[in-house]
Design a protein around this motif. Structure first.
Motif, mmCIF file in Angstrom:
data_model
loop_
_atom_site.group_PDB
_atom_site.id
_atom_site.type_symbol
_atom_site.label_atom_id
_atom_site.label_comp_id
_atom_site.label_asym_id
_atom_site.label_seq_id
_atom_site.Cartn_x
_atom_site.Cartn_y
_atom_site.Cartn_z
ATOM 1 N N PRO A 8 0.796 -1.238 0.000
ATOM 2 C CA PRO A 8 0.000 0.000 0.000
ATOM 3 C C PRO A 8 0.825 1.283 0.000
ATOM 4 O O PRO A 8 0.409 2.278 -0.598
ATOM 5 C CB PRO A 8 -0.827 -0.131 1.288
ATOM 6 C CG PRO A 8 -1.000 -1.602 1.460
ATOM 7 C CD PRO A 8 0.293 -2.203 1.008
ATOM 8 N N ALA A 9 1.966 1.293 0.662
ATOM 9 C CA ALA A 9 2.790 2.506 0.712
ATOM 10 C C ALA A 9 3.301 2.917 -0.661
ATOM 11 O O ALA A 9 3.746 4.064 -0.848
ATOM 12 C CB ALA A 9 3.969 2.306 1.662
ATOM 13 N N LEU A 10 3.248 2.000 -1.641
ATOM 14 C CA LEU A 10 3.711 2.275 -2.999
ATOM 15 C C LEU A 10 2.548 2.497 -3.965
ATOM 16 O O LEU A 10 2.746 2.468 -5.186
ATOM 17 C CB LEU A 10 4.571 1.117 -3.502
ATOM 18 C CG LEU A 10 5.954 0.996 -2.858
ATOM 19 C CD1 LEU A 10 6.515 -0.400 -3.040
ATOM 20 C CD2 LEU A 10 6.903 2.029 -3.448
ATOM 21 N N ALA A 11 1.359 2.772 -3.440
ATOM 22 C CA ALA A 11 0.174 2.928 -4.289
ATOM 23 C C ALA A 11 0.399 3.947 -5.394
ATOM 24 O O ALA A 11 0.956 5.024 -5.167
ATOM 25 C CB ALA A 11 -1.016 3.355 -3.435
ATOM 26 N N ASP A 12 0.008 3.582 -6.610
ATOM 27 C CA ASP A 12 0.045 4.445 -7.795
ATOM 28 C C ASP A 12 1.454 4.740 -8.297
ATOM 29 O O ASP A 12 1.623 5.570 -9.196
ATOM 30 C CB ASP A 12 -0.679 5.783 -7.552
ATOM 31 C CG ASP A 12 -2.131 5.587 -7.152
ATOM 32 O OD1 ASP A 12 -2.778 4.695 -7.725
ATOM 33 O OD2 ASP A 12 -2.604 6.311 -6.257
ATOM 34 N N PHE A 13 2.445 4.070 -7.754
ATOM 35 C CA PHE A 13 3.816 4.319 -8.214
ATOM 36 C C PHE A 13 4.130 3.461 -9.431
ATOM 37 O O PHE A 13 4.084 2.237 -9.371
ATOM 38 C CB PHE A 13 4.820 4.016 -7.105
ATOM 39 C CG PHE A 13 6.250 4.214 -7.527
ATOM 40 C CD1 PHE A 13 6.700 5.457 -7.950
ATOM 41 C CD2 PHE A 13 7.142 3.151 -7.506
ATOM 42 C CE1 PHE A 13 8.019 5.641 -8.338
ATOM 43 C CE2 PHE A 13 8.468 3.326 -7.886
ATOM 44 C CZ PHE A 13 8.899 4.575 -8.300
ATOM 45 N N THR A 14 4.429 4.104 -10.545
ATOM 46 C CA THR A 14 4.793 3.392 -11.769
ATOM 47 C C THR A 14 6.194 3.755 -12.236
ATOM 48 O O THR A 14 6.644 3.301 -13.284
ATOM 49 C CB THR A 14 3.793 3.720 -12.887
ATOM 50 O OG1 THR A 14 3.764 5.133 -13.097
ATOM 51 C CG2 THR A 14 2.400 3.217 -12.518
ATOM 52 N N GLY A 15 6.871 4.576 -11.460
ATOM 53 C CA GLY A 15 8.229 4.966 -11.827
ATOM 54 C C GLY A 15 8.389 6.470 -11.808
ATOM 55 O O GLY A 15 7.424 7.229 -11.747
ATOM 56 N N LEU A 217 8.718 -0.858 7.922
ATOM 57 C CA LEU A 217 7.546 -0.556 8.739
ATOM 58 C C LEU A 217 6.492 0.227 7.963
ATOM 59 O O LEU A 217 5.302 0.158 8.267
ATOM 60 C CB LEU A 217 7.958 0.242 9.973
ATOM 61 C CG LEU A 217 8.676 -0.512 11.089
ATOM 62 C CD1 LEU A 217 9.199 0.472 12.121
ATOM 63 C CD2 LEU A 217 7.740 -1.526 11.752
ATOM 64 N N LEU A 218 6.929 0.973 6.953
ATOM 65 C CA LEU A 218 6.002 1.793 6.177
ATOM 66 C C LEU A 218 5.208 0.986 5.152
ATOM 67 O O LEU A 218 4.128 1.414 4.728
ATOM 68 C CB LEU A 218 6.777 2.899 5.449
ATOM 69 C CG LEU A 218 7.574 3.872 6.318
ATOM 70 C CD1 LEU A 218 8.457 4.756 5.443
ATOM 71 C CD2 LEU A 218 6.640 4.729 7.175
ATOM 72 N N LEU A 219 5.725 -0.152 4.729
ATOM 73 C CA LEU A 219 5.165 -0.858 3.574
ATOM 74 C C LEU A 219 3.677 -1.171 3.676
ATOM 75 O O LEU A 219 2.931 -0.955 2.701
ATOM 76 C CB LEU A 219 5.958 -2.143 3.317
ATOM 77 C CG LEU A 219 7.370 -1.966 2.765
ATOM 78 C CD1 LEU A 219 8.116 -3.307 2.772
ATOM 79 C CD2 LEU A 219 7.332 -1.391 1.356
ATOM 80 N N PRO A 220 3.153 -1.702 4.801
ATOM 81 C CA PRO A 220 1.738 -2.097 4.812
ATOM 82 C C PRO A 220 0.777 -0.947 5.067
ATOM 83 O O PRO A 220 -0.444 -1.166 5.074
ATOM 84 C CB PRO A 220 1.675 -3.118 5.959
ATOM 85 C CG PRO A 220 2.770 -2.708 6.879
ATOM 86 C CD PRO A 220 3.865 -2.158 6.007
ATOM 87 N N SER A 286 -2.976 -9.062 0.187
ATOM 88 C CA SER A 286 -4.006 -9.245 1.208
ATOM 89 C C SER A 286 -4.424 -7.934 1.868
ATOM 90 O O SER A 286 -5.439 -7.891 2.578
ATOM 91 C CB SER A 286 -3.497 -10.210 2.305
ATOM 92 O OG SER A 286 -2.411 -9.625 3.010
ATOM 93 N N LEU A 287 -3.687 -6.852 1.623
ATOM 94 C CA LEU A 287 -3.977 -5.572 2.252
ATOM 95 C C LEU A 287 -4.806 -4.643 1.383
ATOM 96 O O LEU A 287 -5.243 -3.593 1.863
ATOM 97 C CB LEU A 287 -2.673 -4.864 2.634
ATOM 98 C CG LEU A 287 -1.791 -5.589 3.650
ATOM 99 C CD1 LEU A 287 -0.473 -4.863 3.803
ATOM 100 C CD2 LEU A 287 -2.496 -5.686 5.006
ATOM 101 N N HIS A 288 -5.015 -4.975 0.141
ATOM 102 C CA HIS A 288 -5.651 -4.022 -0.773
ATOM 103 C C HIS A 288 -7.076 -3.679 -0.371
ATOM 104 O O HIS A 288 -7.523 -2.558 -0.551
ATOM 105 C CB HIS A 288 -5.590 -4.552 -2.211
ATOM 106 C CG HIS A 288 -4.255 -4.273 -2.843
ATOM 107 N ND1 HIS A 288 -4.109 -4.000 -4.167
ATOM 108 C CD2 HIS A 288 -3.022 -4.192 -2.312
ATOM 109 C CE1 HIS A 288 -2.817 -3.788 -4.435
ATOM 110 N NE2 HIS A 288 -2.144 -3.913 -3.298
#
Length: 294
Positions: A8-15, A217-220, A286-288
């Motif tokens: 989730p912390a990387l949502a919408d990241f495509t580069g 720690l930020l990832l989820p 599983s977090l989406h």
């Protein structure tokens, strides 16, 4: 898209573009009268932020510690590695800690966790060899003087998403090896309830928390949360003062601190359980379904 980029912390990241950082070193200079100062810095580092050193304060800084710091300011992120200093001032007083710091200003499209994953473990490799052998060259009687750090000695943050899975897996693996599941559940539950600053429980005899683990720690967390949090991987004080720490930090890792809150919302505790399970099982998918609810 790699499954590891589904956190989730990387949502919408495509580069995004590769971005540079400015870098500075904070501490005391061996044998000098001056107190803590910027010992070295790259061009432009901290030029428009005179209180940058204060934004990275971790307690009263009377205890030598090792760890990473991830600090969110309104217009930049600060990544920092703190470690015991070997310098003594002209009165023979030990400097206690030294800090390697980068300031990073990415485009809005790049999530903060990208910088944390790359910069925190990179800075953990640095130490006072960057300046120790040059200390006799300094005009230390000038308060604003600092040794130069070349631009090519400052880290880069790649915006290439294909480079991230290796950083993510290293960070996640180091986190689950360093912190037990119960401590992670309490951390996320208190965080989601807004009980700042949140303590990440560490054993008294534990090794320093790996800097990459701090980034994990930020990832989820949903990206709006992950993008605004400031986390300290160590506190340089024997006595933890939450009212002092909360000025800079939303969360911190420490063996001691205030008692845990007994009245956490069961719904939030269940969400925290799901986040921890995702980290342990390497299952960001599983977090989406949770991100909208949060």
């Amino acid at each position: 898209m790699s499954d590891s980029l589904r956190w989730p912390a990387l949502a919408d990241f495509t580069g995004g573009p590769t971005t540079g950082c400015r870098r500075g070193i904070w501490g005391k200079v061996q044998g000098e009268v001056s107190d803590y100062r910027w010992i070295a810095r790259s061009k432009g580092f901290g030029a428009d932020c005179p209180e940058l050193a204060g934004a990275l304060r971790i307690g009263n800084e009377s205890v030598p510690v090792t760890g990473g710091l991830w600090r969110r300011l309104p217009d930049r992120w600060l990544a920092c590695s703190v470690y015991p200093s070997r310098a003594r001032d002209s009165a023979g007083r030990l400097a206690v800690v030294e800090k390697q710091v980068t300031e990073w200003r990415p485009p809005d499209a790049v999530p903060g966790v990208v910088g944390a994953l790359i910069l925190l473990p990179e800075l953990a490799r640095y130490d006072d060899r960057d300046w120790w052998d040059r200390r006799s060259q300094g005009s230390w009687q000038q308060p604003e003087y600092a040794l130069d750090i070349a631009d090519n000695d400052c880290p880069l943050v790649t915006g290439d998403p294909t480079m991230l899975p290796e950083h993510i897996e290293r960070a996640r693996t180091e986190l689950v090896a360093a912190i037990d599941g119960d401590a992670l559940r309490r951390f996320y539950a208190r965080l989601l309830c807004g009980r700042f600053p949140v303590r990440l429980q560490r054993p008294h005899d534990a090794d320093p928390l790996p800097s990459a683990a701090l980034a994990a720690l930020l990832l989820p967390l949903p990206r709006p949360w992950a993008d605004r949090l400031s986390l300290a991987g160590a506190v340089a004080s024997h006595h933890i003062d939450p009212k002092d720490l909360v000025r800079n930090w939303d969360g911190y890792a420490a063996a001691t601190g205030p008692d845990e809150d007994p009245d956490l919302d069961p719904v939030v505790v269940a969400l925290a359980d799901t986040m921890v399970a995702a980290l342990l099982d390497d299952d960001p998918e599983s977090l989406h379904h949770l991100t909208v609810a949060l």
